[in-house]
Design an enzyme around this catalytic site. Structure first.
Site, PDB file in Angstrom:
ATOM      1  N   ASP A  73       0.823  -1.210   0.000  1.00  0.00           N
ATOM      2  CA  ASP A  73       0.000   0.000   0.000  1.00  0.00           C
ATOM      3  C   ASP A  73       0.856   1.258   0.000  1.00  0.00           C
ATOM      4  O   ASP A  73       0.475   2.281  -0.565  1.00  0.00           O
ATOM      5  CB  ASP A  73      -0.927   0.002   1.217  1.00  0.00           C
ATOM      6  N   GLY A  74       2.027   1.196   0.637  1.00  0.00           N
ATOM      7  CA  GLY A  74       2.927   2.348   0.654  1.00  0.00           C
ATOM      8  C   GLY A  74       3.404   2.713  -0.736  1.00  0.00           C
ATOM      9  O   GLY A  74       3.462   3.894  -1.097  1.00  0.00           O
ATOM     10  N   ARG A 175      -5.801  19.663  24.172  1.00  0.00           N
ATOM     11  CA  ARG A 175      -4.403  19.459  24.553  1.00  0.00           C
ATOM     12  C   ARG A 175      -4.103  17.992  24.259  1.00  0.00           C
ATOM     13  O   ARG A 175      -4.676  17.103  24.875  1.00  0.00           O
ATOM     14  CB  ARG A 175      -4.181  19.772  26.036  1.00  0.00           C
ATOM     15  N   THR A 188      -8.497   2.944   7.693  1.00  0.00           N
ATOM     16  CA  THR A 188      -8.010   1.615   8.081  1.00  0.00           C
ATOM     17  C   THR A 188      -6.511   1.629   8.374  1.00  0.00           C
ATOM     18  O   THR A 188      -5.899   0.574   8.547  1.00  0.00           O
ATOM     19  CB  THR A 188      -8.289   0.583   6.971  1.00  0.00           C
TER      20      THR A 188
END
Length: 292
Positions: A73-74, A175, A188
């Site tokens: 996927d990267g 914060r 996902t």
């Protein structure tokens, strides 16, 4: 086989022998079936092919009508960050770990790809996010994200004080160590790890997920994708950054704010007709099997 696509680009970053074999097998199969094929420069060098048509990612976007991305996927995200600016469809053969986006199995990839090339496919238009760092409404730096835009500090585990405005209306102050602003595609990924909901890919929604908030009442917030998000910071905040898909990092300087909105560009992702989004979730996330 009727050709619904005539010019096909091959994209990837082969890091091991099995991935190289997949690239070479695909290239030879496409050439054999009469397709015009452009192969990314870096891939062509690794494969040592005989006089192939080589191209950059930009040239593949300009001249091809389909890009086949081989990798995880990267790899697909990296390629899609460029190809989304062009009228080109993208399909992925998974050589990574999860494969939410690159969903073709290498063992059956050519069979499924043959179905797709004959026109038997489904198309998903996944929207992107525009992230803009602004000084008095003037854009200083910008980028796009397919998965998510993440607000964080330069140093690990440093708290940030910020305010969130949605469509020019104050929404909440926080914060926290940061904030994840995710598309359905990214829901996902990093967002899910931080406790965010899974959003079906077809929904026009954006999710805001606080990272390690300093309160028990903070919860993820789902808004319409047409909304414009503005993040404001106190003047004492330093070393702030936003990360787009963990690939592009933009620095936020004193007095600047961040606008995040739906982009006009899309990732044109295609799948075989047999693709089932929820079956993919069940498989990749190891959900329980059917009872009956």
């Amino acid at each position: 086989m009727k050709q619904h696509f005539t010019c096909i680009g091959i994209v990837g970053r082969p890091r091991h022998d099995s991935a190289l074999i997949t690239h070479k097998t695909l290239y030879e199969w496409l050439i054999k079936n009469g397709y015009k094929v452009f192969i990314e420069h870096t891939v062509a060098r690794e494969l040592k092919l005989n006089n192939p048509n080589t191209a950059t990612l930009i040239e593949i976007g300009e001249f091809c009508d389909l890009a086949v991305v081989i990798g995880g996927d990267g790899n697909l995200l990296c390629a899609a960050r460029v190809l989304s600016f062009y009228n080109i469809k993208i399909i992925g053969i998974n050589r990574g770990n999860l494969g939410f986006l690159a969903d073709l199995n290498p063992d059956t990839g050519l069979k499924k790809l043959s179905e797709v090339l004959s026109g038997n496919y489904s198309l998903e238009n996944r929207f992107l996010l525009d992230a803009q760092v602004c000084q008095k409404k003037i854009i200083s730096r910008s980028s796009i994200a397919i998965n998510e835009v993440v607000l964080h500090t330069k140093n690990l585990a440093h708290m940030i004080e910020f305010e969130v405005y949605i469509d020019n209306k104050f929404s909440f102050s926080q914060r926290a160590d940061g904030l994840i602003v995710s598309t359905p595609t990214g829901s996902t990924g990093y967002s899910l790890s931080a406790g965010g909901p899974i959003i079906a890919a077809s929904l026009d929604a954006i999710v805001l997920v606080p990272m390690f908030p300093h309160t028990l009442s903070a919860r993820p917030l789902v808004i319409h994708s047409d909304s414009i998000i503005c993040l404001k910071f106190s003047n004492i905040q330093t070393n702030l950054k936003i990360s787009c898909d963990s690939q592009i990092i933009l620095t936020i300087k004193k007095g600047e704010c961040v606008f995040i909105r739906r982009s006009c560009y899309y990732l044109n992702l295609i799948h075989p007709k047999s693709y089932n989004y929820f079956k993919t979730l069940t498989s990749k996330l190891s959900w329980s099997k059917k009872f009956f």
